[in-house]
Design an enzyme around this catalytic site. Structure first.
Site, PDB file in Angstrom:
ATOM      1  N   HIS A   1      -5.358  -3.672   2.623  1.00 54.47           N
ATOM      2  CA  HIS A   1      -5.832  -4.565   3.685  1.00 54.47           C
ATOM      3  C   HIS A   1      -6.420  -5.876   3.158  1.00 54.47           C
ATOM      4  O   HIS A   1      -7.448  -6.346   3.632  1.00 54.47           O
ATOM      5  CB  HIS A   1      -6.818  -3.839   4.607  1.00 54.47           C
ATOM      6  CG  HIS A   1      -6.156  -2.790   5.465  1.00 54.47           C
ATOM      7  ND1 HIS A   1      -5.413  -1.769   4.930  1.00 54.47           N
ATOM      8  CD2 HIS A   1      -6.120  -2.629   6.809  1.00 54.47           C
ATOM      9  CE1 HIS A   1      -4.943  -1.014   5.909  1.00 54.47           C
ATOM     10  NE2 HIS A   1      -5.342  -1.495   7.058  1.00 54.47           N
TER      11      HIS A   1
ATOM     12  N   SER B   1      -4.966   5.073   5.454  1.00 55.54           N
ATOM     13  CA  SER B   1      -4.613   3.656   5.432  1.00 55.54           C
ATOM     14  C   SER B   1      -4.346   3.133   4.023  1.00 55.54           C
ATOM     15  O   SER B   1      -3.491   2.284   3.831  1.00 55.54           O
ATOM     16  CB  SER B   1      -5.740   2.820   6.042  1.00 55.54           C
ATOM     17  OG  SER B   1      -5.892   3.139   7.401  1.00 55.54           O
TER      18      SER B   1
ATOM     19  N   ARG C   1      -1.550  -4.589   4.095  1.00 59.90           N
ATOM     20  CA  ARG C   1      -1.290  -3.618   5.154  1.00 59.90           C
ATOM     21  C   ARG C   1       0.146  -3.726   5.664  1.00 59.90           C
ATOM     22  O   ARG C   1       0.794  -2.736   5.938  1.00 59.90           O
ATOM     23  CB  ARG C   1      -2.246  -3.873   6.313  1.00 59.90           C
ATOM     24  CG  ARG C   1      -1.894  -3.101   7.568  1.00 59.90           C
ATOM     25  CD  ARG C   1      -2.960  -3.279   8.650  1.00 59.90           C
ATOM     26  NE  ARG C   1      -2.667  -2.411   9.770  1.00 59.90           N
ATOM     27  CZ  ARG C   1      -2.203  -2.852  10.949  1.00 59.90           C
ATOM     28  NH1 ARG C   1      -1.994  -4.127  11.151  1.00 59.90           N
ATOM     29  NH2 ARG C   1      -1.948  -1.983  11.914  1.00 59.90           N
TER      30      ARG C   1
ATOM     31  N   GLU D   1     -19.109   3.137   0.317  1.00 59.46           N
ATOM     32  CA  GLU D   1     -18.352   2.433  -0.710  1.00 59.46           C
ATOM     33  C   GLU D   1     -19.143   2.228  -1.991  1.00 59.46           C
ATOM     34  O   GLU D   1     -18.598   2.300  -3.100  1.00 59.46           O
ATOM     35  CB  GLU D   1     -17.873   1.074  -0.168  1.00 59.46           C
ATOM     36  CG  GLU D   1     -16.912   1.174   1.017  1.00 59.46           C
ATOM     37  CD  GLU D   1     -17.575   1.504   2.355  1.00 59.46           C
ATOM     38  OE1 GLU D   1     -18.825   1.442   2.439  1.00 59.46           O
ATOM     39  OE2 GLU D   1     -16.861   1.831   3.325  1.00 59.46           O
TER      40      GLU D   1
ATOM     41  N   ARG E   1       0.838  -1.216   0.000  1.00 55.53           N
ATOM     42  CA  ARG E   1       0.000   0.000   0.000  1.00 55.53           C
ATOM     43  C   ARG E   1       0.866   1.257   0.000  1.00 55.53           C
ATOM     44  O   ARG E   1       0.494   2.284  -0.559  1.00 55.53           O
ATOM     45  CB  ARG E   1      -0.968   0.002   1.183  1.00 55.53           C
ATOM     46  CG  ARG E   1      -0.298  -0.023   2.532  1.00 55.53           C
ATOM     47  CD  ARG E   1      -1.311   0.041   3.656  1.00 55.53           C
ATOM     48  NE  ARG E   1      -0.672  -0.206   4.941  1.00 55.53           N
ATOM     49  CZ  ARG E   1      -1.053   0.352   6.078  1.00 55.53           C
ATOM     50  NH1 ARG E   1      -2.070   1.174   6.102  1.00 55.53           N
ATOM     51  NH2 ARG E   1      -0.434   0.067   7.204  1.00 55.53           N
TER      52      ARG E   1
ATOM     53  N   PHE F   1     -14.410  -4.119   2.054  1.00 55.28           N
ATOM     54  CA  PHE F   1     -15.506  -3.187   1.767  1.00 55.28           C
ATOM     55  C   PHE F   1     -15.596  -2.885   0.269  1.00 55.28           C
ATOM     56  O   PHE F   1     -16.680  -2.767  -0.290  1.00 55.28           O
ATOM     57  CB  PHE F   1     -15.329  -1.889   2.557  1.00 55.28           C
ATOM     58  CG  PHE F   1     -15.119  -2.116   4.035  1.00 55.28           C
ATOM     59  CD1 PHE F   1     -15.943  -2.989   4.742  1.00 55.28           C
ATOM     60  CD2 PHE F   1     -14.107  -1.473   4.724  1.00 55.28           C
ATOM     61  CE1 PHE F   1     -15.752  -3.216   6.101  1.00 55.28           C
ATOM     62  CE2 PHE F   1     -13.908  -1.690   6.086  1.00 55.28           C
ATOM     63  CZ  PHE F   1     -14.728  -2.562   6.782  1.00 55.28           C
TER      64      PHE F   1
HETATM   65  C1  TPP Z   1     -18.289  -0.335   5.699  1.00 55.22           C
HETATM   66  C2  TPP Z   1     -17.112   0.213   6.391  1.00 55.22           C
HETATM   67  N1  TPP Z   1     -16.332   1.111   5.764  1.00 55.22           N
HETATM   68  C3  TPP Z   1     -15.233   1.603   6.373  1.00 55.22           C
HETATM   69  C4  TPP Z   1     -14.896   1.200   7.627  1.00 55.22           C
HETATM   70  C5  TPP Z   1     -13.636   1.700   8.291  1.00 55.22           C
HETATM   71  N2  TPP Z   1     -13.950   2.587   9.405  1.00 55.22           N
HETATM   72  C6  TPP Z   1     -13.941   2.171  10.689  1.00 55.22           C
HETATM   73  S1  TPP Z   1     -14.376   3.364  11.768  1.00 55.22           S
HETATM   74  C7  TPP Z   1     -14.570   4.502  10.526  1.00 55.22           C
HETATM   75  C8  TPP Z   1     -14.969   5.903  10.843  1.00 55.22           C
HETATM   76  C9  TPP Z   1     -16.218   5.936  11.632  1.00 55.22           C
HETATM   77  O1  TPP Z   1     -16.583   7.228  11.951  1.00 55.22           O
HETATM   78  P1  TPP Z   1     -17.826   7.458  12.897  1.00 55.22           P
HETATM   79  O2  TPP Z   1     -18.985   6.673  12.399  1.00 55.22           O
HETATM   80  O3  TPP Z   1     -18.031   8.908  13.040  1.00 55.22           O
HETATM   81  O4  TPP Z   1     -17.359   6.752  14.244  1.00 55.22           O
HETATM   82  P2  TPP Z   1     -16.777   7.395  15.590  1.00 55.22           P
HETATM   83  O5  TPP Z   1     -16.389   8.804  15.330  1.00 55.22           O
HETATM   84  O6  TPP Z   1     -17.878   7.306  16.571  1.00 55.22           O
HETATM   85  O7  TPP Z   1     -15.623   6.539  15.973  1.00 55.22           O
HETATM   86  C10 TPP Z   1     -14.293   3.919   9.288  1.00 55.22           C
HETATM   87  C11 TPP Z   1     -14.332   4.612   8.003  1.00 55.22           C
HETATM   88  C12 TPP Z   1     -15.735   0.256   8.247  1.00 55.22           C
HETATM   89  N3  TPP Z   1     -15.463  -0.222   9.469  1.00 55.22           N
HETATM   90  N4  TPP Z   1     -16.831  -0.206   7.619  1.00 55.22           N
END
Ligand code: TPP
Ligand code: MG
Lengths: 276, 335
Positions: B125, B53, B183, B74, B26, B99
């Site tokens: 990943h 990432s 990763r 996505e 990556r 994803f």
């Molecule tokens: C479908 C999907 N896309 C991307 C991710 C990667 N991911 C994990 S947490 C996150 C950000 C989440 O932000 P938010 O919903 O605001 O959560 P918080 O601020 O409460 O941690 C992402 C993009 C994922 N887990 N699932």
């Protein structure tokens, strides 16, 4: 439902934060910010609002909690341990090989986890399904679903929002952790979700706007939601990501990294110093 | 394995600095995109809240006008990339492999592949070396999901240097492409004179006893395994098969005819990935004894990458053991 004791709940919320930080430091990786921001809401659910039996996790009449923002797994694990689902010593196995405490919640390995999550945007649909099932069975149990604000960018969230309103799922309460941050930056800059309240109300939901760190407001909102009939409710919990530890608060970098040993020490001093 | 100091044909991306360097694929993608962005202004990059990432963040910083963060959406990202390609842009859309290929699969099928659009899907990943995040974030089915789609090209580079060349190459070739990146840091395996071509495998050596056909991080494991086997007088070849679709059938025919055993090695389910692709082809053309090394129809779990590789049988030792056992059985069966 337990006694409405705000002082007690505040104390529990502080302990929840302490345990989250300890387990994350031990694991060396994991999601700090979003576990801390939702700590007060989830403490209020498990220690006050929800009817559940830690010694009988599949009790038919239990209220359900779905952690749609699955990366806040440490928070869920801590409240499950503190309310007696498993021994608190298990917390230190977080993210280690063979542990029931997977990086994201896994219902196969840990009783008390209703469904495996981690891929965002899917929990509200599952909550709808449970809410419908409970209605079919004439059970009065309620369903609580916690989402991230960034998570609501997923289209499926809005498909589910429409479903819940259409089927008048008044036994469902969604809670959005509006901490304003996601991974790549502030939600408003990555892809804006405002106006949040009018979006949900346009979708047919009862909207309750609160300070997500005020135990008093959280309890009021949960009680109010239960009284709403004929439609689902959503609690917009305005929070601070990393809440409780000044040097994590509002910092986008602390979304997905664990505290170092030094940071943990400072954080614990701060939390204990607050004397809550 | 690498030949430093040799003259290298310049394929136009700043690859010189990457030859022989252990790095995550990556990270090489981040560098390659940046170089591409400087050379061509029809490159547009999309991400779904994971630009740090996937390493598209580097491009985003350098070319903010050609970077679109679609947020945690996505399916929307793939649709948007499809639209961009219809205006003549070359969209690179990135997120985690699970994803990208899972959540947005039908968007990829209906929009990107059915209409044969020039969309590049580059996901990070891949596999279980994602580590501690666990099964929800580990991608062990992505190759199967992409390989089944008509018009799709599927590529899994083995190191940073190869990744650089892959990214440069796919920008110049019309059509849907899926590239799976990892990763974790991986050792450099490809020699300086190597030149990536879609559909061309790279044989390090063709063995007389067995040939190991590998992709991604398993290439370095296969090389290690072949060394161990050599010490035990077993002549095992190693072939890097970066393009899983279309397969290099010429080299497969040659390898299968040269030995008694073909082993595939992949950080992916043994169902639907490289092992399936190779066995489907060989079963119809040169039936040969085969073994597939990969994830055996299960989900991953949390743990350190090295621990997981051991747990799921994806180490050089596992390859050695598989080769020896299969050869023993072959000898027994043919007595
Ligand atoms: C479908 C999907 N896309 C991307 C991710 C990667 N991911 C994990 S947490 C996150 C950000 C989440 O932000 P938010 O919903 O605001 O959560 P918080 O601020 O409460 O941690 C992402 C993009 C994922 N887990 N699932
Ligand atoms: Mg957030």
């Amino acid at each position: 439902m337990k006694k409405r004791d705000i002082g007690f709940l505040r104390q529990q919320a502080t302990r929840v934060r302490v345990e989250i930080l300890k387990m994350l430091t031990e694991a060396g990786s994991g999601h700090t910010g979003g576990s801390l921001s939702a700590a007060d809401v989830v403490t209020a659910l498990y220690f006050y609002k929800m009817r559940h039996r830690p010694d009988d996790p599949s009790w038919r009449e239990r209220d359900r909690f779905i952690l749609s923002k699955g990366h806040a797994a440490p928070l869920l694990y801590v409240v499950l341990a503190m309310t007696g689902y498993f021994d608190i010593s298990v917390l230190k196995t977080l993210r280690k090989i063979g542990s029931p405490l997977q990086g994201h919640p896994c219902s196969k390995t840990l009783p008390g986890v209703e469904i495996s999550t981690g891929s965002l945007g899917q929990g509200l649909s599952v909550s709808n399904g449970i809410a419908i099932g409970l209605k079919i069975d004439n059970l009065s149990s309620r369903v609580y679903c916690l989402l991230g604000d960034g998570e609501t960018q997923e289209g499926q969230v809005w498909e589910a929002a429409m479903t819940a309103a259409h089927y008048r799922l008044d036994n469902l309460c969604a809670i959005i952790d509006l901490n304003g941050l996601q991974i790549d930056g502030p939600v408003s800059q990555v892809k804006a979700i405002e106006p949040v309240a009018s979006k949900w109300s346009a979708f047919g939901w009862q909207v309750i706007d609160i300070d997500g760190h005020s135990i008093d407001e959280i309890l009021n909102a949960l009680d109010e939601a239960e009284k709403i009939k004929g439609k689902p409710s959503v609690i917009l919990a305005h929070t601070v990501k990393g809440k409780g530890v000044s040097f994590f608060e509002g910092k986008v970098e602390y979304h997905g990294i664990a505290p170092t040993r030094d940071e943990l020490e400072m954080a614990l001093k701060e939390l204990e110093g607050n004397g809550q | 394995m690498t030949h430093r100091g040799e003259r290298v044909k310049d394929t136009g991306v700043g690859q010189q600095s990457i030859i022989g360097k252990a790095m995550a694929t990556r990270d090489a993608y981040g560098e390659a995109l940046l170089e591409l962005g400087k050379k061509r202004n029809d490159i547009v990059v999309l991400d779904a809240d994971l630009s740090g990432s996937t390493k598209t963040g580097k491009f985003a910083k350098a070319f903010p006008d050609r970077f679109y963060n679609i947020g945690i959406a996505e399916q929307d990202m793939i649709g948007t990339a499809s639209g961009l390609s219809l205006t003549g842009k070359i969209p690179f859309a990135s997120t985690f492999a699970v994803f990208e290929t899972g959540r947005a699969w039908e968007q990829i099928r209906q929009m990107v592949c059915y209409s044969n659009l020039n969309v590049k899907l580059v996901a990070s990943h891949g596999g279980i070396t994602v580590g501690e995040d666990g099964a929800s974030h580990q991608s062990t089915e992505d190759i199967a999901l992409m390989r089944v789609l008509p018009n799709m090209t599927v590529i899994v580079p083995s190191d940073g240097y190869e990744t650089m060349q892959v990214i440069k190459t796919i920008a110049d070739v019309y059509g849907p492409v899926y590239v799976r990146l990892g990763r974790a840091k991986v050792p450099a395996v490809m020699p300086a004179e190597y030149e990536f071509k879609i559909g061309k495998a790279y044989p390090f050596h063709i063995g007389k006893d067995a040939n190991i056909i590998a992709m991604g991080i398993m290439v370095s494991m296969a090389i290690e395994a072949a060394k161990i086997l050599k010490d035990e007088d077993i002549d095992a070849g190693v072939i890097n098969m970066p393009t899983v679709k279309p397969l290099d059938i010429e080299i497969l025919l040659h390898a299968a005819r040269s030995c008694r055993l073909v082993v595939t090695a992949e950080e992916h389910s043994i169902i639907g990935g490289l092992g399936s692709a190779v066995s489907e082809f060989l079963a119809e053309n040169v039936p040969v004894q085969m073994r597939r090394i990969g994830i055996k129809d299960s989900f991953g779990c949390s743990g350190k990458p090295e621990e997981l590789l051991k747990l799921y049988g994806l180490t050089a030792d596992d390859i050695v053991k598989t080769v020896k056992e299969a050869l023993k059985k072959w000898t027994y069966d043919t007595l």
